[in-house]
Scaffold this motif. Structure first.
Motif, PDB file in Angstrom:
ATOM      1  N   ILE A 100      25.280  -7.448  -3.068  1.00 39.31           N
ATOM      2  CA  ILE A 100      26.616  -7.923  -3.465  1.00 39.31           C
ATOM      3  C   ILE A 100      27.126  -9.049  -2.552  1.00 39.31           C
ATOM      4  O   ILE A 100      28.238  -8.971  -2.015  1.00 39.31           O
ATOM      5  CB  ILE A 100      27.658  -6.779  -3.503  1.00 39.31           C
ATOM      6  CG1 ILE A 100      27.027  -5.480  -3.978  1.00 39.31           C
ATOM      7  CG2 ILE A 100      28.841  -7.162  -4.412  1.00 39.31           C
ATOM      8  CD1 ILE A 100      27.967  -4.290  -3.956  1.00 39.31           C
ATOM      9  N   PRO A 101      26.380 -10.124  -2.379  1.00 45.67           N
ATOM     10  CA  PRO A 101      26.910 -11.245  -1.608  1.00 45.67           C
ATOM     11  C   PRO A 101      27.944 -12.065  -2.384  1.00 45.67           C
ATOM     12  O   PRO A 101      28.718 -12.832  -1.805  1.00 45.67           O
ATOM     13  CB  PRO A 101      25.671 -12.078  -1.302  1.00 45.67           C
ATOM     14  CG  PRO A 101      24.732 -11.769  -2.425  1.00 45.67           C
ATOM     15  CD  PRO A 101      24.995 -10.343  -2.799  1.00 45.67           C
ATOM     16  N   VAL A 102      27.927 -11.934  -3.713  1.00 44.41           N
ATOM     17  CA  VAL A 102      28.959 -12.488  -4.585  1.00 44.41           C
ATOM     18  C   VAL A 102      29.296 -11.417  -5.606  1.00 44.41           C
ATOM     19  O   VAL A 102      28.547 -10.454  -5.792  1.00 44.41           O
ATOM     20  CB  VAL A 102      28.515 -13.784  -5.297  1.00 44.41           C
ATOM     21  CG1 VAL A 102      28.191 -14.892  -4.298  1.00 44.41           C
ATOM     22  CG2 VAL A 102      27.330 -13.523  -6.219  1.00 44.41           C
TER      23      VAL A 102
ATOM     24  N   ILE B 177      17.742  -7.740  -6.238  1.00 42.33           N
ATOM     25  CA  ILE B 177      18.064  -7.598  -4.811  1.00 42.33           C
ATOM     26  C   ILE B 177      19.500  -8.008  -4.547  1.00 42.33           C
ATOM     27  O   ILE B 177      20.251  -7.323  -3.823  1.00 42.33           O
ATOM     28  CB  ILE B 177      17.101  -8.449  -3.962  1.00 42.33           C
ATOM     29  CG1 ILE B 177      15.672  -7.915  -4.082  1.00 42.33           C
ATOM     30  CG2 ILE B 177      17.539  -8.466  -2.500  1.00 42.33           C
ATOM     31  CD1 ILE B 177      14.636  -8.797  -3.435  1.00 42.33           C
ATOM     32  N   VAL B 178      19.914  -9.114  -5.145  1.00 42.98           N
ATOM     33  CA  VAL B 178      21.279  -9.616  -4.949  1.00 42.98           C
ATOM     34  C   VAL B 178      22.298  -8.602  -5.458  1.00 42.98           C
ATOM     35  O   VAL B 178      23.354  -8.403  -4.846  1.00 42.98           O
ATOM     36  CB  VAL B 178      21.457 -10.979  -5.649  1.00 42.98           C
ATOM     37  CG1 VAL B 178      22.927 -11.353  -5.763  1.00 42.98           C
ATOM     38  CG2 VAL B 178      20.695 -12.058  -4.891  1.00 42.98           C
ATOM     39  N   ALA B 179      21.993  -7.958  -6.577  1.00 41.43           N
ATOM     40  CA  ALA B 179      22.929  -6.966  -7.116  1.00 41.43           C
ATOM     41  C   ALA B 179      23.118  -5.801  -6.155  1.00 41.43           C
ATOM     42  O   ALA B 179      24.205  -5.206  -6.102  1.00 41.43           O
ATOM     43  CB  ALA B 179      22.425  -6.459  -8.468  1.00 41.43           C
TER      44      ALA B 179
ATOM     45  N   ALA C 289      24.703  -9.537 -13.357  1.00 45.33           N
ATOM     46  CA  ALA C 289      23.669 -10.334 -12.697  1.00 45.33           C
ATOM     47  C   ALA C 289      24.232 -11.688 -12.291  1.00 45.33           C
ATOM     48  O   ALA C 289      25.324 -12.080 -12.714  1.00 45.33           O
ATOM     49  CB  ALA C 289      22.470 -10.513 -13.629  1.00 45.33           C
ATOM     50  N   VAL C 290      23.453 -12.420 -11.486  1.00 43.79           N
ATOM     51  CA  VAL C 290      23.900 -13.740 -11.046  1.00 43.79           C
ATOM     52  C   VAL C 290      23.284 -14.854 -11.888  1.00 43.79           C
ATOM     53  O   VAL C 290      23.234 -16.004 -11.465  1.00 43.79           O
ATOM     54  CB  VAL C 290      23.608 -13.971  -9.543  1.00 43.79           C
ATOM     55  CG1 VAL C 290      24.508 -13.107  -8.695  1.00 43.79           C
ATOM     56  CG2 VAL C 290      22.140 -13.732  -9.223  1.00 43.79           C
ATOM     57  N   LEU C 291      22.857 -14.498 -13.095  1.00 45.93           N
ATOM     58  CA  LEU C 291      22.532 -15.456 -14.146  1.00 45.93           C
ATOM     59  C   LEU C 291      23.075 -14.884 -15.445  1.00 45.93           C
ATOM     60  O   LEU C 291      22.906 -13.685 -15.712  1.00 45.93           O
ATOM     61  CB  LEU C 291      21.023 -15.675 -14.276  1.00 45.93           C
ATOM     62  CG  LEU C 291      20.339 -16.611 -13.269  1.00 45.93           C
ATOM     63  CD1 LEU C 291      18.840 -16.650 -13.528  1.00 45.93           C
ATOM     64  CD2 LEU C 291      20.929 -18.009 -13.313  1.00 45.93           C
ATOM     65  N   PRO C 292      23.727 -15.686 -16.280  1.00 49.39           N
ATOM     66  CA  PRO C 292      24.294 -15.165 -17.522  1.00 49.39           C
ATOM     67  C   PRO C 292      23.213 -14.899 -18.563  1.00 49.39           C
ATOM     68  O   PRO C 292      22.083 -15.393 -18.453  1.00 49.39           O
ATOM     69  CB  PRO C 292      25.222 -16.305 -17.976  1.00 49.39           C
ATOM     70  CG  PRO C 292      24.659 -17.528 -17.352  1.00 49.39           C
ATOM     71  CD  PRO C 292      24.060 -17.110 -16.049  1.00 49.39           C
ATOM     72  N   PRO C 293      23.525 -14.111 -19.599  1.00 48.64           N
ATOM     73  CA  PRO C 293      22.534 -13.708 -20.604  1.00 48.64           C
ATOM     74  C   PRO C 293      21.864 -14.877 -21.321  1.00 48.64           C
ATOM     75  O   PRO C 293      20.731 -14.732 -21.794  1.00 48.64           O
ATOM     76  CB  PRO C 293      23.352 -12.854 -21.582  1.00 48.64           C
ATOM     77  CG  PRO C 293      24.455 -12.307 -20.751  1.00 48.64           C
ATOM     78  CD  PRO C 293      24.797 -13.397 -19.775  1.00 48.64           C
ATOM     79  N   VAL C 294      22.523 -16.027 -21.418  1.00 45.35           N
ATOM     80  CA  VAL C 294      21.933 -17.160 -22.127  1.00 45.35           C
ATOM     81  C   VAL C 294      20.747 -17.749 -21.372  1.00 45.35           C
ATOM     82  O   VAL C 294      19.911 -18.441 -21.958  1.00 45.35           O
ATOM     83  CB  VAL C 294      23.008 -18.251 -22.378  1.00 45.35           C
ATOM     84  CG1 VAL C 294      23.420 -18.933 -21.095  1.00 45.35           C
ATOM     85  CG2 VAL C 294      22.522 -19.270 -23.398  1.00 45.35           C
ATOM     86  N   HIS C 295      20.635 -17.448 -20.073  1.00 48.60           N
ATOM     87  CA  HIS C 295      19.531 -17.986 -19.282  1.00 48.60           C
ATOM     88  C   HIS C 295      18.251 -17.206 -19.555  1.00 48.60           C
ATOM     89  O   HIS C 295      18.268 -15.983 -19.668  1.00 48.60           O
ATOM     90  CB  HIS C 295      19.862 -17.917 -17.790  1.00 48.60           C
ATOM     91  CG  HIS C 295      18.983 -18.774 -16.934  1.00 48.60           C
ATOM     92  ND1 HIS C 295      17.705 -18.408 -16.594  1.00 48.60           N
ATOM     93  CD2 HIS C 295      19.192 -19.991 -16.364  1.00 48.60           C
ATOM     94  CE1 HIS C 295      17.164 -19.351 -15.849  1.00 48.60           C
ATOM     95  NE2 HIS C 295      18.042 -20.332 -15.704  1.00 48.60           N
ATOM     96  N   PHE C 296      17.124 -17.908 -19.658  1.00 46.48           N
ATOM     97  CA  PHE C 296      15.869 -17.252 -20.032  1.00 46.48           C
ATOM     98  C   PHE C 296      15.450 -16.173 -19.033  1.00 46.48           C
ATOM     99  O   PHE C 296      14.731 -15.229 -19.391  1.00 46.48           O
ATOM    100  CB  PHE C 296      14.745 -18.294 -20.174  1.00 46.48           C
ATOM    101  CG  PHE C 296      14.040 -18.655 -18.888  1.00 46.48           C
ATOM    102  CD1 PHE C 296      12.858 -18.027 -18.534  1.00 46.48           C
ATOM    103  CD2 PHE C 296      14.573 -19.613 -18.028  1.00 46.48           C
ATOM    104  CE1 PHE C 296      12.206 -18.347 -17.351  1.00 46.48           C
ATOM    105  CE2 PHE C 296      13.925 -19.942 -16.852  1.00 46.48           C
ATOM    106  CZ  PHE C 296      12.739 -19.311 -16.503  1.00 46.48           C
ATOM    107  N   ALA C 297      15.890 -16.281 -17.768  1.00 50.16           N
ATOM    108  CA  ALA C 297      15.469 -15.335 -16.740  1.00 50.16           C
ATOM    109  C   ALA C 297      16.559 -14.335 -16.371  1.00 50.16           C
ATOM    110  O   ALA C 297      16.449 -13.643 -15.362  1.00 50.16           O
ATOM    111  CB  ALA C 297      15.009 -16.087 -15.494  1.00 50.16           C
ATOM    112  N   HIS C 298      17.598 -14.245 -17.182  1.00 49.30           N
ATOM    113  CA  HIS C 298      18.658 -13.254 -16.923  1.00 49.30           C
ATOM    114  C   HIS C 298      18.061 -11.850 -16.831  1.00 49.30           C
ATOM    115  O   HIS C 298      17.218 -11.455 -17.637  1.00 49.30           O
ATOM    116  CB  HIS C 298      19.689 -13.304 -18.044  1.00 49.30           C
ATOM    117  CG  HIS C 298      20.624 -12.137 -18.068  1.00 49.30           C
ATOM    118  ND1 HIS C 298      21.637 -11.979 -17.153  1.00 49.30           N
ATOM    119  CD2 HIS C 298      20.694 -11.058 -18.894  1.00 49.30           C
ATOM    120  CE1 HIS C 298      22.292 -10.859 -17.413  1.00 49.30           C
ATOM    121  NE2 HIS C 298      21.747 -10.288 -18.465  1.00 49.30           N
TER     122      HIS C 298
END
Length: 326
Positions: A286-288, A281-283, A127-136
């Motif tokens: 794959i824009p990054v 959607i981003v996954a 994902a484009v947020l790491p697991p430590v983020h509340f919204a991962h």
């Protein structure tokens, strides 16, 4: 603040002393702190071996095993919302093609990188947020390492393998350049490893190393195809990478419409759902190419008491640090 400037020797050390006028009468607990500037891995390791250092911030992953082997130190992982990734220029003639990005994703062995170069201190990130983020979002599309599948995707998209091992489509070779910041050995290791994996499936990957000062202007100006680095998010608001810099030149109005709803959504759980929907959607697009959370490793001497890094600052409670006496 709890400390005031006392002495500075250029290239050697900075010393601060206890502020007698600090608003908490009993703090800080330490009389002074000396910040040493020790260039090079050898000098830093020697200082740790001698026990001269109470706290060393931001170790490289290659130092993890070394510090763990020292009798009086532990390695502490400081919370961090940043993550390592490959930026992809989505306006590039080659990389604007989704099958090419899918092949890059399937062709990269993230686990091999995290287990070796990162010393198993982190796990691969999808994902484009790491697991430590509340919204991962832990349930986004994952691109398992599968070079056969990656090769087939390219083949189906018209990229035919040439005699020299490089794929060609309509006379254009599958050539990709990766930008990397010069002078950082661990970063170069990652990029060279990715280069090797991608070359195995028919890419011709080259590496361009640039100075750190020119990295941001280069990405902002769009003078790149792929670029390796890390990006730090905030707990909230999120996604400056997309709504602000957008170095990847991602263009999906439906996805951005979801993000536009987030700031005006009061309920945190509803914001979380929107942010997770965007990640899904981003996954798919794959824009990054996320690689792994950026771990911040610190060497902590057992005699240092009170060190407790947070998501916001590593030294936020320095006024309560103390040194244990034997």
């Amino acid at each position: 603040g709890p400390f005031v400037f006392e002495e500075w020797a250029a290239g050697s050390f900075l010393r601060v002393s206890r502020n007698p006028d600090y608003f908490v009468e009993s703090q800080p607990l330490l009389d002074q702190i000396t910040i040493q500037f020790i260039p090079g891995t050898a000098g830093q390791r020697a200082a740790l071996e001698r026990g001269d250092v109470d706290l060393q911030l931001q170790l490289t992953s290659s130092d993890f095993s070394f510090v763990n082997g020292l009798p009086d130190y532990t390695v502490q992982n400081s919370p961090n919302i940043a993550f390592w990734l490959f930026w992809i220029n989505n306006e590039d003639p080659i990389l604007s093609d989704l099958p090419v990005r899918q092949a890059l994703a399937h062709g990269l062995d993230k686990l091999a990188i995290t287990e070796t170069i990162f010393e198993a201190t982190v796990e691969p990130l999808d994902a484009v947020l790491p697991p430590v983020h509340f919204a991962h979002n832990p349930n986004v599309t994952r691109y398992e390492f599968n070079q056969e599948l990656a090769s087939q995707i390219l083949e189906d998209a018209g990229w035919i393998l040439g005699n020299d091992g490089v794929r060609v489509k309509d006379g254009q070779r599958l050539e990709i350049e990766v930008i990397n910041i010069a002078g950082q050995a661990e970063r170069l290791q990652v990029v060279q490893t990715a280069q090797s994996f991608w070359n195995e499936i028919g890419f011709d990957v080259s590496i361009r190393e640039i100075e750190a000062a020119t990295f941001v202007p280069t990405l902002s100006g769009g003078d790149f195809q792929l670029a390796y680095g890390f990006f730090g998010e905030n707990p909230e608001p999120v996604f400056n990478l997309w709504l602000g810099t957008n170095w990847q030149r991602y263009d999906n109005p439906a996805a951005f419409a979801i993000l536009d709803e987030v700031p005006s959504t009061i309920d945190r759980e509803e914001r979380k759902e929107l942010i997770q929907e965007f990640q899904a959607i981003v996954a798919e697009d794959i824009p990054v190419l996320p690689l792994a959370p950026r771990t911040v490793l610190n060497a902590v001497n057992d005699r240092l008491q009170g060190y407790s890094p947070s998501l916001s600052l590593s030294l936020w409670n320095v006024a309560t640090f103390s040194i244990a006496t034997e």
